[in-house]
Design a protein around this motif. Sequence first.
Motif, PDB file in Angstrom:
ATOM      1  N   LYS A 180       6.704  76.132  30.432  1.00 42.71           N
ATOM      2  CA  LYS A 180       6.674  77.213  31.400  1.00 42.71           C
ATOM      3  C   LYS A 180       8.089  77.713  31.690  1.00 42.71           C
ATOM      4  N   ASN A 181       9.019  76.786  31.902  1.00 40.00           N
ATOM      5  CA  ASN A 181      10.382  77.184  32.264  1.00 40.00           C
ATOM      6  C   ASN A 181      11.328  77.286  31.073  1.00 40.00           C
ATOM      7  N   GLY A 182      10.857  76.861  29.900  1.00 33.77           N
ATOM      8  CA  GLY A 182      11.703  76.981  28.717  1.00 33.77           C
ATOM      9  C   GLY A 182      12.723  75.865  28.545  1.00 33.77           C
ATOM     10  N   ASP A 183      12.520  74.707  29.185  1.00 30.12           N
ATOM     11  CA  ASP A 183      13.462  73.600  29.020  1.00 30.12           C
ATOM     12  C   ASP A 183      13.245  72.893  27.689  1.00 30.12           C
ATOM     13  N   PHE A 184      14.297  72.795  26.895  1.00 29.07           N
ATOM     14  CA  PHE A 184      14.296  72.083  25.613  1.00 29.07           C
ATOM     15  C   PHE A 184      13.313  72.648  24.595  1.00 29.07           C
ATOM     16  N   ILE A 185      12.993  73.923  24.689  1.00 25.88           N
ATOM     17  CA  ILE A 185      12.213  74.570  23.629  1.00 25.88           C
ATOM     18  C   ILE A 185      13.228  75.141  22.636  1.00 25.88           C
ATOM     19  N   LYS A 187      16.444  76.002  23.929  1.00 24.19           N
ATOM     20  CA  LYS A 187      17.767  75.574  24.411  1.00 24.19           C
ATOM     21  C   LYS A 187      17.681  74.364  25.340  1.00 24.19           C
ATOM     22  N   LYS A 188      18.788  73.643  25.334  1.00 28.67           N
ATOM     23  CA  LYS A 188      18.879  72.471  26.198  1.00 28.67           C
ATOM     24  C   LYS A 188      18.943  72.952  27.645  1.00 28.67           C
ATOM     25  N   SER A 189      18.766  72.028  28.594  1.00 25.06           N
ATOM     26  CA  SER A 189      18.678  72.465  29.982  1.00 25.06           C
ATOM     27  C   SER A 189      19.253  71.410  30.918  1.00 25.06           C
ATOM     28  N   GLU A 190      19.895  71.891  31.962  1.00 25.26           N
ATOM     29  CA  GLU A 190      20.487  71.002  32.966  1.00 25.26           C
ATOM     30  C   GLU A 190      19.421  70.147  33.650  1.00 25.26           C
ATOM     31  N   ASN A 191      18.206  70.714  33.748  1.00 27.45           N
ATOM     32  CA  ASN A 191      17.122  69.978  34.407  1.00 27.45           C
ATOM     33  C   ASN A 191      16.865  68.621  33.760  1.00 27.45           C
ATOM     34  N   ASP A 196      19.275  63.253  25.653  1.00 18.44           N
ATOM     35  CA  ASP A 196      20.306  63.738  24.723  1.00 18.44           C
ATOM     36  C   ASP A 196      19.770  63.987  23.307  1.00 18.44           C
ATOM     37  N   GLY A 197      18.448  64.170  23.179  1.00 19.80           N
ATOM     38  CA  GLY A 197      17.866  64.453  21.856  1.00 19.80           C
ATOM     39  C   GLY A 197      17.845  65.946  21.558  1.00 19.80           C
ATOM     40  N   PRO A 198      17.190  66.318  20.455  1.00 17.15           N
ATOM     41  CA  PRO A 198      17.147  67.720  20.041  1.00 17.15           C
ATOM     42  C   PRO A 198      16.143  68.544  20.854  1.00 17.15           C
TER      43      PRO A 198
END
Lengths: 411, 266
Positions: A180-185, A187-191, A196-198
């Motif tokens: 939904k928020n686009g985390d780790f799709i 791009k990496k994300s601060e959340n 530390d993976g891909p």
Amino acid sequence: MERLKIVIVGHVDHGKSTLIGRLFYDTDSLPESKIKEIKEVCEALGKEIEFGYVLDYLEEERKQGVTIDTTQSFFKTQKREYAIIDAPGHVEFLKNMITGASQAEAAILIVDAKEGIKEQTRRHAYILSMLGLKQVIVVINKMDLVDYSKERFQEVKKELLEFLKTISIEPKYIIPISAKNGDFIAKKSENLSWYDGPTVLEALDSFEKIKELDEKPFRLPVQDVYNFDKRVIVGRIASGVISKGDEIKIYPSGEVTKIKSVEKYGREIDKASAGESIGLTTEDKVFVDRGDIISKKDEKQPIVTKEINAHIFWMDKEPYKEGERLLFKCATQEVMCEMKIKRVIDSATLETLDKKIIENRNVADVVIKTEKPVVVESFNEIPPLGRFVLQRQDTCAGGIITGDGCDNNSN
Amino acid sequence: MDHLDALENESIFIIREAYRKFHKIGMLWSVGKDSTTLLWLVRKAFFGRVPFPVIYIDTGLHFKEMYEFRDWCVKKWNLNLIISKNYEEAEKLGIGPKDKLKCCTIRKTEALKKTIEEHKFDALLLGIRRDEHGVRAKERVFSPRNKDFYWDYKNQPPELWDQFKTQKESEQHIRVHPLLHWTELDIWKYIKREKLPVNPLYFAKNGKRYRSLGCMPCTKPIDSNAKTVDEIIEEIKTSKIAERSGRAQDKEEAHAMQKLRALGYM
């Protein structure tokens, strides 16, 4: 540019469609009109923008918010293009999920971080394992709903790994995401700074196209024989390589001859390999027809048998009882068969069921007895000749040939 | 094997399956880029021949360049052409492009129904692709239709490992889709590689070109300066406009394509 086919599977509502919508959006693969259309449909339905609607095209799908049938669409990264297959997660549409998964070269198994493993998680994972899919990514979705908690991620990951081990799936990556928020799709994300993976895209790009079929013994399932201005045997090479001058053996007749020419329209070619649709002419006039299998004389020969050990998944509402005759289709071979049931398994719990009847969504170990000899291989050896479907009016089961394939190898 | 080779080999396999499995087979040819590519693949599958009829649905509303291109190909490739039409009836009833759903249905779908009935076709090859439209993305390679052309998309037969639905039930015909796995870009790259003839409407004139061909009243050109196949390839690579954006019948209302297809539209 290379194209890889990926299937996304998992329990209903765990976020498959949203993940795919996000993959398209983040890779800039959506037409402007599509984004506009989604906004309009969402507004009309009085909902927030949902990336899931990128793929849910049927009216029913949007109304119910459930994917009914497999959808294939395309997006690309720097490395390659992807055909992405969205397989329905609802138990009702399992046969559509299998249709989608059977075409894939790699898979993403999606699990809701809050809910953890559910019925379709287990069933879909099991089907991936049966289909022989080795390149698997697990994504733990909806991390936003568990406050991006590392502890919750570890918990679900542990539970999953234990389960996947029992069905011989070793995921290449396990990635926490929020589709939904686009985390780790893309791009990496601060959340998720503790991870530390891909990203999902990086993980996909690390996969390889499977090419090993060229290195296996030659097998050509004969598709047809044409007599336009000369006699040409046609088919698509299942495995191996064939060249002009090779000595071949035709099954089941056992006749032997030499290749006079390997042809494509308008040109003779020196050789052809797995996946190519070709024409062959032979030195001698041989009896050959659709359903015959051609091998090379100096290579390992196929299994010829009337009894096959197999693992099947049943996808018809009408159950199977011993004694019923079905059509067995393997490559271009078609022959009637019956089955002896050895063991029936519930595909959701993976428990053995004490019964002699195979019902919808059951998996079973069986012995298939064909009315005429068939030419097969173990699925692990040469997959195109190690997998088959069973038909009534429509396909009611798919299966793979296990072990060395058969009890009585008459070869 | 490169990507275009892989697509070609798969399509030829599908075409040969259909030819072997059905008694009376034909192919729909709109003279557009996709079905002309399909025609080329058929010629490859049968070593230079097209061993079945080619059906052109004439709505009476096509561009003159389409008729010209059609007749040129028929001669060049020695095609057995069937012209399927029902536009006299549409005109008699006064049904025109103002009511798109009705117009498409009577001029295309009803025309094709008559042709199937008349020639007793049990299978038809079509050049549709999954990436054209979301509803087409859900198609099977071998897809059954009943006599009213109803597409039961909720209950499609499973299709795995190149094992297709080849046992037709009575009253059914099977739609076979050998290009389902191609994209628009694949088509243009293949046209370039194989040096296929292309309808001139696809190339830009005065800053406009057609990206998808259909009836004159419902097909609009897009802004483009692409005058060659190479320039079209470049344009598609960077474009964010949907391919069928010029096709009015897709947009009349939400789910128009789904409704059209449930009624038997191609």
